[in-house]
Write a protein that holds these residues in place. Sequence first.
Motif, PDB file in Angstrom:
ATOM      1  N   GLU A  96       0.821  -1.220   0.000  1.00 51.80           N
ATOM      2  CA  GLU A  96       0.000   0.000   0.000  1.00 51.80           C
ATOM      3  C   GLU A  96       0.849   1.262   0.000  1.00 51.80           C
ATOM      4  OE1 GLU A  96      -0.186  -2.446   2.183  1.00 51.80           O
ATOM      5  OE2 GLU A  96      -2.245  -3.187   2.316  1.00 51.80           O
ATOM      6  N   ASN A  97       2.127   1.106   0.303  1.00 52.16           N
ATOM      7  CA  ASN A  97       3.030   2.253   0.401  1.00 52.16           C
ATOM      8  C   ASN A  97       2.454   3.300   1.353  1.00 52.16           C
ATOM      9  OD1 ASN A  97       5.486   3.357  -0.262  1.00 52.16           O
ATOM     10  ND2 ASN A  97       4.752   4.376  -2.117  1.00 52.16           N
ATOM     11  N   CYS A  98       2.255   2.914   2.582  1.00 49.82           N
ATOM     12  CA  CYS A  98       1.655   3.799   3.590  1.00 49.82           C
ATOM     13  C   CYS A  98       2.598   4.976   3.860  1.00 49.82           C
ATOM     14  CB  CYS A  98       1.373   3.033   4.886  1.00 49.82           C
ATOM     15  SG  CYS A  98       2.840   2.683   5.894  1.00 49.82           S
ATOM     16  N   ILE A  99       2.101   5.962   4.580  1.00 45.13           N
ATOM     17  CA  ILE A  99       2.879   7.200   4.753  1.00 45.13           C
ATOM     18  C   ILE A  99       4.236   6.935   5.402  1.00 45.13           C
ATOM     19  CG2 ILE A  99       1.857   7.833   6.983  1.00 45.13           C
ATOM     20  CD1 ILE A  99       2.009  10.748   6.020  1.00 45.13           C
ATOM     21  N   ALA A 100       4.322   5.921   6.242  1.00 41.12           N
ATOM     22  CA  ALA A 100       5.608   5.595   6.874  1.00 41.12           C
ATOM     23  C   ALA A 100       6.543   4.941   5.852  1.00 41.12           C
ATOM     24  CB  ALA A 100       5.392   4.692   8.083  1.00 41.12           C
ATOM     25  N   ARG A 102       6.500   5.106   2.638  1.00 40.32           N
ATOM     26  CA  ARG A 102       6.895   6.066   1.600  1.00 40.32           C
ATOM     27  C   ARG A 102       8.075   6.918   2.033  1.00 40.32           C
ATOM     28  NH1 ARG A 102       2.541  10.006   0.450  1.00 40.32           N
ATOM     29  NH2 ARG A 102       1.298   8.887   2.000  1.00 40.32           N
ATOM     30  N   GLN A 103       8.200   7.114   3.351  1.00 42.03           N
ATOM     31  CA  GLN A 103       9.287   7.962   3.858  1.00 42.03           C
ATOM     32  C   GLN A 103      10.470   7.130   4.335  1.00 42.03           C
ATOM     33  OE1 GLN A 103       7.911  11.090   6.575  1.00 42.03           O
ATOM     34  NE2 GLN A 103       5.901  11.003   5.645  1.00 42.03           N
ATOM     35  N   ARG A 105      10.409   4.822   6.316  1.00 41.17           N
ATOM     36  CA  ARG A 105      10.252   4.464   7.719  1.00 41.17           C
ATOM     37  C   ARG A 105       9.346   3.234   7.805  1.00 41.17           C
ATOM     38  NH1 ARG A 105      12.756   7.682  11.646  1.00 41.17           N
ATOM     39  NH2 ARG A 105      12.312   5.780  12.797  1.00 41.17           N
ATOM     40  N   ASP A 107       9.951   0.809   9.363  1.00 39.05           N
ATOM     41  CA  ASP A 107       9.945   0.355  10.760  1.00 39.05           C
ATOM     42  C   ASP A 107       8.687   0.830  11.494  1.00 39.05           C
ATOM     43  OD1 ASP A 107      11.371   2.950  10.367  1.00 39.05           O
ATOM     44  OD2 ASP A 107      11.560   2.926  12.545  1.00 39.05           O
ATOM     45  N   PHE A 108       8.001   1.842  10.931  1.00 37.88           N
ATOM     46  CA  PHE A 108       6.740   2.317  11.518  1.00 37.88           C
ATOM     47  C   PHE A 108       5.550   1.992  10.606  1.00 37.88           C
ATOM     48  CE2 PHE A 108       9.423   5.523  13.926  1.00 37.88           C
ATOM     49  CZ  PHE A 108       9.068   5.078  15.185  1.00 37.88           C
ATOM     50  N   CYS A 109       5.691   1.004   9.747  1.00 40.57           N
ATOM     51  CA  CYS A 109       4.618   0.648   8.795  1.00 40.57           C
ATOM     52  C   CYS A 109       3.262   0.576   9.506  1.00 40.57           C
ATOM     53  CB  CYS A 109       4.936  -0.691   8.130  1.00 40.57           C
ATOM     54  SG  CYS A 109       3.618  -1.245   7.011  1.00 40.57           S
ATOM     55  N   TYR A 110       2.275   1.262   8.927  1.00 43.19           N
ATOM     56  CA  TYR A 110       0.943   1.292   9.526  1.00 43.19           C
ATOM     57  C   TYR A 110       0.095   0.074   9.184  1.00 43.19           C
ATOM     58  CZ  TYR A 110       1.185   6.098  11.241  1.00 43.19           C
ATOM     59  OH  TYR A 110       1.507   7.224  11.935  1.00 43.19           O
ATOM     60  N   HIS A 113       1.604  -4.843   6.596  1.00 40.91           N
ATOM     61  CA  HIS A 113       1.832  -5.700   5.421  1.00 40.91           C
ATOM     62  C   HIS A 113       3.266  -5.605   4.906  1.00 40.91           C
ATOM     63  CE1 HIS A 113      -2.752  -5.071   4.768  1.00 40.91           C
ATOM     64  NE2 HIS A 113      -2.504  -5.967   5.695  1.00 40.91           N
TER      65      HIS A 113
ATOM     66  N   PRO B 172       6.411   9.317  11.078  1.00 41.54           N
ATOM     67  CA  PRO B 172       5.482  10.017  10.180  1.00 41.54           C
ATOM     68  C   PRO B 172       4.073   9.871  10.740  1.00 41.54           C
ATOM     69  CG  PRO B 172       6.891   8.460   8.968  1.00 41.54           C
ATOM     70  CD  PRO B 172       6.998   8.125  10.431  1.00 41.54           C
ATOM     71  N   LEU B 177      -2.071   7.447   5.029  1.00 47.87           N
ATOM     72  CA  LEU B 177      -2.642   7.204   3.715  1.00 47.87           C
ATOM     73  C   LEU B 177      -3.686   6.112   3.879  1.00 47.87           C
ATOM     74  CD1 LEU B 177      -2.187   8.041   0.739  1.00 47.87           C
ATOM     75  CD2 LEU B 177      -0.887   5.941   0.488  1.00 47.87           C
ATOM     76  N   GLY B 180      -4.866   1.578   0.104  1.00 42.61           N
ATOM     77  CA  GLY B 180      -5.175   1.425  -1.317  1.00 42.61           C
ATOM     78  C   GLY B 180      -5.633   2.689  -2.005  1.00 42.61           C
ATOM     79  N   PRO B 275      -1.275   0.608  15.626  1.00 37.37           N
ATOM     80  CA  PRO B 275       0.148   0.795  15.324  1.00 37.37           C
ATOM     81  C   PRO B 275       0.563   2.257  15.524  1.00 37.37           C
ATOM     82  CG  PRO B 275      -0.975  -0.292  13.482  1.00 37.37           C
ATOM     83  CD  PRO B 275      -2.023   0.100  14.461  1.00 37.37           C
ATOM     84  N   ASN B 276       1.696   2.460  16.161  1.00 37.93           N
ATOM     85  CA  ASN B 276       2.276   3.794  16.372  1.00 37.93           C
ATOM     86  C   ASN B 276       1.406   4.672  17.268  1.00 37.93           C
ATOM     87  OD1 ASN B 276       4.146   2.860  14.475  1.00 37.93           O
ATOM     88  ND2 ASN B 276       3.110   3.879  12.797  1.00 37.93           N
ATOM     89  N   ASN B 306       5.070  -0.386  18.094  1.00 36.28           N
ATOM     90  CA  ASN B 306       5.787   0.891  18.312  1.00 36.28           C
ATOM     91  C   ASN B 306       4.953   1.889  19.119  1.00 36.28           C
ATOM     92  OD1 ASN B 306       8.395   0.874  16.660  1.00 36.28           O
ATOM     93  ND2 ASN B 306       6.941   0.304  15.059  1.00 36.28           N
TER      94      ASN B 306
END
Lengths: 390, 390
Positions: A96-100, A102-103, A105, A107-110, A113, B172, B177, B180, B275-276, B306
């Motif tokens: 999904e390339n979540c905001i974390a 994408r940056q 990070r 390690d903070f994947c929301y 996945h 972040p 996001l 999807g 998460p986070n 986290n």
Amino acid sequence: MRAVAVFPKTKEIKLIDHPEPNVTRPTDVKVKIINVGVCGTDREIWSGEYGDPPAGSDYLITGHESFGQVVEVGPAVQAVKVGDYVVLTVRRGCPENCIACRQMRQDFCYTGHFTERGIKGAHGYMTEFVVDDEKYMNLVPPEIKDIAVLLEPLTIAEKALMQVFTIQSRLPWECRLEQGGANQTCHNAIVLGAGPVGLLGAMALRLLNMDVHVVARDRAPNPKEELAKSLGALYHATSEKTPQQIAEQIGNVDLVFEATGAAKASFDFLQVVGPNGIFIFTGVPAPMIDITLDAGMLMRDIVLKNQVVLGTVNAPKIAFENGIRDLLEFQKRWPEAVRSLITGFLPLERFQETVKRTDREEIKTVLTLGPSLPLQRAGACAEPATGGRK
Amino acid sequence: MRAVAVFPKTKEIKLIDHPEPNVTRPTDVKVKIINVGVCGTDREIWSGEYGDPPAGSDYLITGHESFGQVVEVGPAVQAVKVGDYVVLTVRRGCPENCIACRQMRQDFCYTGHFTERGIKGAHGYMTEFVVDDEKYMNLVPPEIKDIAVLLEPLTIAEKALMQVFTIQSRLPWECRLEQGGANQTCHNAIVLGAGPVGLLGAMALRLLNMDVHVVARDRAPNPKEELAKSLGALYHATSEKTPQQIAEQIGNVDLVFEATGAAKASFDFLQVVGPNGIFIFTGVPAPMIDITLDAGMLMRDIVLKNQVVLGTVNAPKIAFENGIRDLLEFQKRWPEAVRSLITGFLPLERFQETVKRTDREEIKTVLTLGPSLPLQRAGACAEPATGGRK
């Protein structure tokens, strides 16, 4: 090529033959693996507690604590060149390339996945060659090639400490005024556990000029106590003193760095954190550890003492970069201590000997694709596995 | 002058005659008290659970939620002038002048030797006049004089939120996001408890554009649900849904703001943080609330997700200043809702009627040095106690 793999369905751990990967994308880097550390996570994966093969595979190549040498690069690679020593990061971002993610990070994947090489949905490093994007490569100066396999476990502390300084900027934390005087004292830190993550954490905390207290089970004298002393840290045995007794001896407990995975002991020490203190959980215990605690008192303390409890997992590239700087400094200040964290080298083929932890004095066992070397004791200087390579 | 005081030795609460304080130092300000809020802390002090008189006194004048008007200033005072409306901060620094107290961050005092007006070692505001240094005065714009007594309870949330944004800058966090898609959603916040601190916190979180979910015991419809709705927040009753069911309905729980002091319910909701996420404890429960919990699972979640758990108490001047800005905004956006938080005004003499909480729909009862007014219900517009003053 040879690889150590776990087959979750049959619960086998085997040395297998796996196709050698190739550089296909312009930013790909091919790394010849030299050393791979064995850690508790590997043992849990080997015992079937978790670990997921990549989609479509029956097996997972294990290992996530890497050290190797670049042998081939794609045409667009700029970060590294052939012959460079590198350590690879572990986690890769979610689809999904979540905001974390994408940056960078991950390690903070929301979404949860993400994949992790050697752990979850992607093959690891207990093999001869790996290929990955240059952005996951961390350049290792040759001066620390013999200890660079310790970088990944060190990044757990590095990520934690990055967060600690961000979090504690909520208050005047730099140094406390000593009661009734003008002298400033720096922070008191307890490190729970004298395994690799704990001892590397203790070194990182010493670099920050904290008073460090390593707490482990075994009574002194023992090799880990010796090691703690050589860093200028104190050692306390939980078999000899209660958390309260240890805390009284220390004074204000500003920080606890937990690196045990032991739920009961952790919650015991949570109760001795001082005003404005921070407790960092890094261990992943098994679930179903029921404990009874005075939740009212714990909550009172957390509130009335303005405390923070932080959980942290995995580490971003920036933590690897900070870790490399710290390893260089460890090497300068405590060359013997940092080398003695590697208590044994074994050739990849003998991985079966590392599946269970049998030696109480083991700190970090390293599987090497280099020549076989005898197991080393803590305190002794391990012969580098990279000697004669290059 | 009249004052409400508690006598810890005899456990009496009485209206007493106390000497009127005078401006003596050049930076002193004398304030005529108009309104004083009654809160759970006052009730605990009245019931003898804690509360310390000033050194040498048999009694403690209670009350820490103030609102008043400046009637006299020392020759060096610059911050306020006669006629200004003010709210006083509560905590005063320690004699050691620790690094926190020196920086006007008594709320983070390291020594624990601070005093708190109306609570610990210093007289409070349930009286006619108080004198204090100008640095403890917060200037209240006349537009919000009728609700300014809510400032002190609001500062609990203000201090918490200052810390939340500092702490979450570790990752972040601005916006996630959506899975999807390209749409961004802002944070989901649970507010535990629909008392004054909870509802004022809900308002502050709504100003930050969070999706706010107020969780309390009573099933809807009820006046607190109405109030939550009027802010654009959702209301959930723990008597109807489990924490897990509430969390499922919300999605990712990014923040929990606990304002109940209930240890068991708090630890239940700690387990649904995403998460986070960050869980903020502000309530001070009684000790000796033994609960059994799966410490292994809790620790796993804190690490693998986290997470941060933050305890916070008291508030610095900057939180009062932020709170004044927020009260002005509350007044613009939700004039009826913010007024309805004050469910009753009682003249100081009738303080005995507030010693025990008897009305389930009570949110904030205010003792006033102005004319007596009937108790108001939530949802109704309370007549300001300051009408006709000045």
